[in-house]
Write an enzyme that holds these catalytic residues in place. Structure first.
Site, PDB file in Angstrom:
ATOM      1  N   ASP A 295     -23.410  26.779 -57.067  1.00  0.00           N
ATOM      2  CA  ASP A 295     -24.407  25.697 -57.110  1.00  0.00           C
ATOM      3  C   ASP A 295     -25.858  26.176 -56.972  1.00  0.00           C
ATOM      4  O   ASP A 295     -26.780  25.376 -57.032  1.00  0.00           O
ATOM      5  CB  ASP A 295     -24.130  24.679 -55.987  1.00  0.00           C
TER       6      ASP A 295
ATOM      7  N   ASP B 130     -20.937  27.487 -49.483  1.00  0.00           N
ATOM      8  CA  ASP B 130     -21.810  26.364 -49.100  1.00  0.00           C
ATOM      9  C   ASP B 130     -22.254  25.546 -50.304  1.00  0.00           C
ATOM     10  O   ASP B 130     -22.847  26.081 -51.245  1.00  0.00           O
ATOM     11  CB  ASP B 130     -23.058  26.881 -48.375  1.00  0.00           C
TER      12      ASP B 130
ATOM     13  N   ASP C  20     -18.336  30.332 -54.777  1.00  0.00           N
ATOM     14  CA  ASP C  20     -19.341  30.231 -53.729  1.00  0.00           C
ATOM     15  C   ASP C  20     -18.799  29.268 -52.661  1.00  0.00           C
ATOM     16  O   ASP C  20     -17.882  28.487 -52.931  1.00  0.00           O
ATOM     17  CB  ASP C  20     -20.632  29.684 -54.353  1.00  0.00           C
TER      18      ASP C  20
HETATM   19 MG   LIG Z   1     -24.040  27.515 -52.446  1.00  0.00          MG
END
Ligand SMILES: [Mg+2]
Length: 275
Positions: free
Chosen positions: A217, A12, A10
């Site tokens: 996240d 961001d 991922d």
């Molecule tokens: Mg993320």
């Protein structure tokens, strides 16, 4: 059979710092992956145009996964000749309905039911800048959509229930993001795109047993983490860390963003004695 790794990450809050968007602290582990010929697959809710920008800055020449798994982008010749030439050309491959189709369904549903929402398709460049908080050039890249539509819901919770049921009937689904609800194909998600890409790697190099490392996240990363051989859970900047299954195959990074990413990837490479 030899074992090889491929990393799906991922962006961001994972490879990129949540606030500064920097990947610098992850540079040592990125370099180590390169040294060991481990493909690094950028996997994000961002558009292909947005990811291509970062991919260039990372000097990354691997396939990528955009729009929350709604599309895979494969560099020209990547799986055909084994010649990983430095090409800027990538071919998008949709994992569900295309953008025009999604927007058409949304407009029809709005007309039929009077649903209250606005999306990128309703907005000009200026309004997208306003809604995303992105600089104009980046907002333009965010508008280059191929397989998903971000919307802002303005209706009631009851109306939302009817809306999602109608979408389901049209083989679409919703995915809650930070600023927007994303409308995408019913089957499209990061894990599905990861599996598809893994099939291509396996087909291309059939004497290799590909092992996957996935890092994320947010809730939209969870299915990808669950399907990976090794999961790297990056603590969310908000402080609410993903509730992923604990076990030998899950690493919980101690720091958010690229600092935690760097440490976790290095730990895995150490564990497998990769230089
Ligand atoms: Mg993320």
């Amino acid at each position: 059979m030899t074992d090889r790794f491929v990393v799906f990450t991922d962006l961001d809050g994972t490879l990129l710092d949540h606030h500064t968007y920097s990947f610098e602290p992850a540079a040592p582990a990125i370099e180590r992956l390169r040294r060991n010929a481990v493909p690094l697959i950028l996997t994000s809710s961002k558009t292909m145009a947005e990811i291509m920008d970062l991919r260039r800055r990372l000097n990354n020449q691997h396939p990528l996964i955009a729009e929350n798994g709604s599309l895979l982008a494969i560099p020209e010749n990547h799986f055909r000749t084994g010649d990983r030439t430095k090409t800027e050309r990538v071919w998008p491959r949709l994992m569900g309905p295309g953008y025009q189709q999604i927007v058409k369904v949304l407009q029809q549903l709005r007309e039929e039911h009077g649903f209250q929402f606005e999306g990128f398709a309703d907005w000009d460049a200026e309004r997208v800048v306003e809604a995303t908080g992105l600089p104009a050039a980046d907002a333009q890249k965010a508008r280059e959509r191929l397989a998903s539509e971000p919307i802002q819901w303005r209706g009631s919770a009851e109306s939302w229930k009817i809306f999602t049921a109608e979408l389901e009937r049209c083989h679409l689904r919703t995915l809650r993001g930070g600023r927007f609800d994303h409308i995408l194909g019913a089957q499209a998600d990061k894990a599905h795109a990861m599996q598809k890409l893994l099939e291509m790697y396996t087909e291309h190099e059939s004497d290799v047993r590909w092992q996957t490392i996935a890092a994320g996240d947010s809730p939209n990363d969870l299915s990808m983490l669950e399907h990976a051989s090794i999961a790297v859970v990056i603590p969310a900047a908000s402080g609410k860390t993903l509730d992923a299954a604990k076990g030998d195959s899950t690493l919980f990074a101690s720091d958010p963003g690229p600092v935690g990413w760097n440490a976790a990837i290095n730990e895995i490479l150490d564990r497998f004695q990769l230089p």
